[in-house]
Every structure is written in structure tokens, then in C-alpha cells.
Design an enzyme around this catalytic site. Structure first.
Site, PDB file in Angstrom:
ATOM      1  N   GLY A 207      -7.666  -5.674   6.493  1.00  0.00           N
ATOM      2  CA  GLY A 207      -8.065  -4.346   6.276  1.00  0.00           C
ATOM      3  C   GLY A 207      -7.100  -3.088   5.834  1.00  0.00           C
ATOM      4  O   GLY A 207      -7.238  -2.593   4.892  1.00  0.00           O
TER       5      GLY A 207
ATOM      6  N   SER B  35     -13.138  -7.275   4.689  1.00  0.00           N
ATOM      7  CA  SER B  35     -12.328  -7.755   5.879  1.00  0.00           C
ATOM      8  C   SER B  35     -12.002  -6.539   6.589  1.00  0.00           C
ATOM      9  O   SER B  35     -12.274  -5.430   6.347  1.00  0.00           O
ATOM     10  CB  SER B  35     -11.213  -8.684   5.400  1.00  0.00           C
ATOM     11  OG  SER B  35     -10.329  -7.714   4.540  1.00  0.00           O
ATOM     12  N   CYS B  36     -11.426  -7.000   8.067  1.00  0.00           N
ATOM     13  CA  CYS B  36     -10.931  -5.892   8.786  1.00  0.00           C
ATOM     14  C   CYS B  36      -9.737  -6.363   9.385  1.00  0.00           C
ATOM     15  O   CYS B  36      -9.156  -7.260   9.117  1.00  0.00           O
ATOM     16  CB  CYS B  36     -11.974  -5.830  10.099  1.00  0.00           C
ATOM     17  SG  CYS B  36     -12.180  -7.207  10.900  1.00  0.00           S
ATOM     18  N   GLY B  37      -9.211  -5.605  10.280  1.00  0.00           N
ATOM     19  CA  GLY B  37      -7.796  -5.845  10.887  1.00  0.00           C
ATOM     20  C   GLY B  37      -6.627  -5.752   9.945  1.00  0.00           C
ATOM     21  O   GLY B  37      -6.552  -4.857   9.297  1.00  0.00           O
TER      22      GLY B  37
END
Length: 258
Positions: free
Chosen positions: A113, A108-110
């Protein structure tokens, strides 16, 4: 299960001659680990000492604190590999879901993350012991290790992890195609036997990565020696935890990282 299988090869020499030979090849297969019925990880491993692997992996993942937290380990052969089903005590069972959530969202990111980065670099406890052994001990351990690696001698394709006394005498060795697995097997074997490092150290036939540093610290190891070089993160994590490192261990020299 066996750790090696024989395969037929054709040996080609530099002068162009060929000859058929049989050679032992290290077994590598998927080993799925379940904790309390929850699928947790699939490791590519050598299917020996799987109970040791389960104990050591659980400790390295901070799912358990002691051997008594593991109630049962059962390995089930499957079509594609092995499923290792581990039952953990109720007092630590709540840790499983929390860790699975973080492991499942690694891509995942953001903001997720950022949370994953924090999980990846969770604070380590301070090393419980300070290394004060014989500084020539890693040389003695290295000289003795080959004779204690039957799978390595047969295949030249596996890593070894050795628990060594303060004077450098190896007293327990585990092997695996994966360096992390080999160390987890060693830690798990010690945990199951109720043995600790007792002012000794670990010698690994691999580079010094931050994951291995973390396993050493969490198992109470006062010093980690490896035959290959460290990474920056390994050095930084070891320094923060107070773990001594000896790296690029050769027969005539090593690098000491205080």
C-alpha cells in the site's frame, strides 16, 4: 460510433400534465484499452474520438513521451463495449508491465500500500511554460464554449475540454461523459496533430481534481481553468509543478490560484 442515442420519455409538468418526448442521451459504455496485447484499463467513456483517447491516456499514464511512441491504434467493437488495441514502440514497451503491476495491486495494504501511495503521487515535472496570457481570457473562453459542444448541447450530460489561445479563443474541443476522458481526448488530439499549448490554456467543464492537474502538467499546459472548485490535492500538486489555476470560472468572476 455515435455519441448520443434518442430515447422515449414522458415529460411530467408541475401542473400534472404529461406528454411523450424523445430526447438525446449521451452514450456511455466500457472502453477496454490494451497496450501491446496487455489489458491495461477499462474506462466508462463516450465512444467518439477513441484514437485521441488512446494517445492522451497513454501520455497521462506516462507510458509514452511523444506521438511517435504510438505505432498503431485499432478499435474493435465488442458485445459489451469497445476494445482499443494500442501498439507502443519498443523503447517504451517496458513501462507497460511496471504500470500494470501497480494498477493491479491498488487494493493491497501494508508495504504494498505504501508503494501504491508513492505511485499515485509520483513527482511531476515542472511546468515547461509560465502562464502570461490575458487575465480576461477564461471569461472569453467560457462564453464561446457552449457553441462548440454539440454533444453537450444535445444531451446536457457530458464534459467538455477545450484548448484555448492566450486571448481565450477555443480552437479545439473534445467531449465525453467522463471529465478525465474528455481531457485525455483533447490532449491526444493535440499530440496527434503535433500541436502544443503555445502559451494558451485548457478550460474544463468540471471540478479541478488532482488527476486533471497532472494531465495538464504532463501535456505541457501552462494554465488550467475549470468551471468548478478545486480539491486540496489539486492545489498542492499544481503549486509543486508551477501550474497556474483559474477555478470557479463564471461569466462575471473566477478565482485565481497563482
Amino acid at each position: 460510433m455515435t455519441g448520443a442515442r434518442d430515447f422515449g420519455f414522458v415529460r411530467r409538468a408541475a401542473d400534472g400534465t404529461t406528454a411523450p418526448i424523445d430526447r438525446a442521451v449521451a452514450v456511455e459504455m466500457p472502453v477496454a484499452i490494451e497496450f501491446n496485447g496487455i489489458g491495461y484499463a477499462v474506462l466508462m467513456a463516450t465512444p467518439q474520438h477513441l484514437e485521441d483517447l488512446a494517445f492522451g491516456f497513454a501520455l497521462s499514464e506516462r507510458l509514452i513521451d511523444r506521438a511517435g511512441d504510438v505505432l498503431d491504434v485499432v478499435a474493435h467493437p465488442a458485445a459489451a463495449g469497445v476494445i482499443v488495441r494500442v501498439t507502443l514502440a519498443k523503447r517504451v514497451a517496458g513501462r507497460i508491465a511496471d504500470r500494470v503491476r501497480h494498477r493491479a495491486s491498488e487494493s493491497s495494504c501494508g508495504l504494498c500500500g505504501i508503494e501504491n501511495l508513492e505511485q499515485a503521487l509520483r513527482p511531476l515535472p515542472r511546468a515547461v511554460r509560465t502562464w502570461a496570457g490575458d487575465e480576461d481570457a477564461p471569461f472569453r473562453a467560457l462564453a464561446a464554449l457552449d457553441a462548440l459542444q454539440p454533444l453537450g448541447e444535445a444531451t446536457r450530460a457530458v464534459h467538455g475540454a477545450a484548448a484555448c489561445a492566450a486571448d481565450g479563443a477555443p480552437w479545439l474541443v473534445r467531449e465525453d461523459v467522463g471529465r478525465h476522458n474528455a481531457f485525455d481526448k483533447l490532449i491526444g488530439a493535440m499530440l496527434r496533430r503535433g500541436q502544443d499549448w503555445d502559451c494558451g490554456f485548457a478550460l474544463l467543464t468540471s471540478r479541478c481534481s488532482y488527476e486533471l492537474v497532472e494531465k495538464a502538467v504532463l501535456s505541457g499546459c501552462p494554465m488550467l481553468a475549470t468551471i468548478s472548485a478545486p480539491t486540496t490535492l489539486a492545489i498542492e500538486r499544481a503549486a509543486a509543478a508551477g501550474l497556474r489555476l483559474r477555478v470557479l470560472v463564471r461569466g462575471d468572476a473566477l478565482l485565481a490560484i497563482p
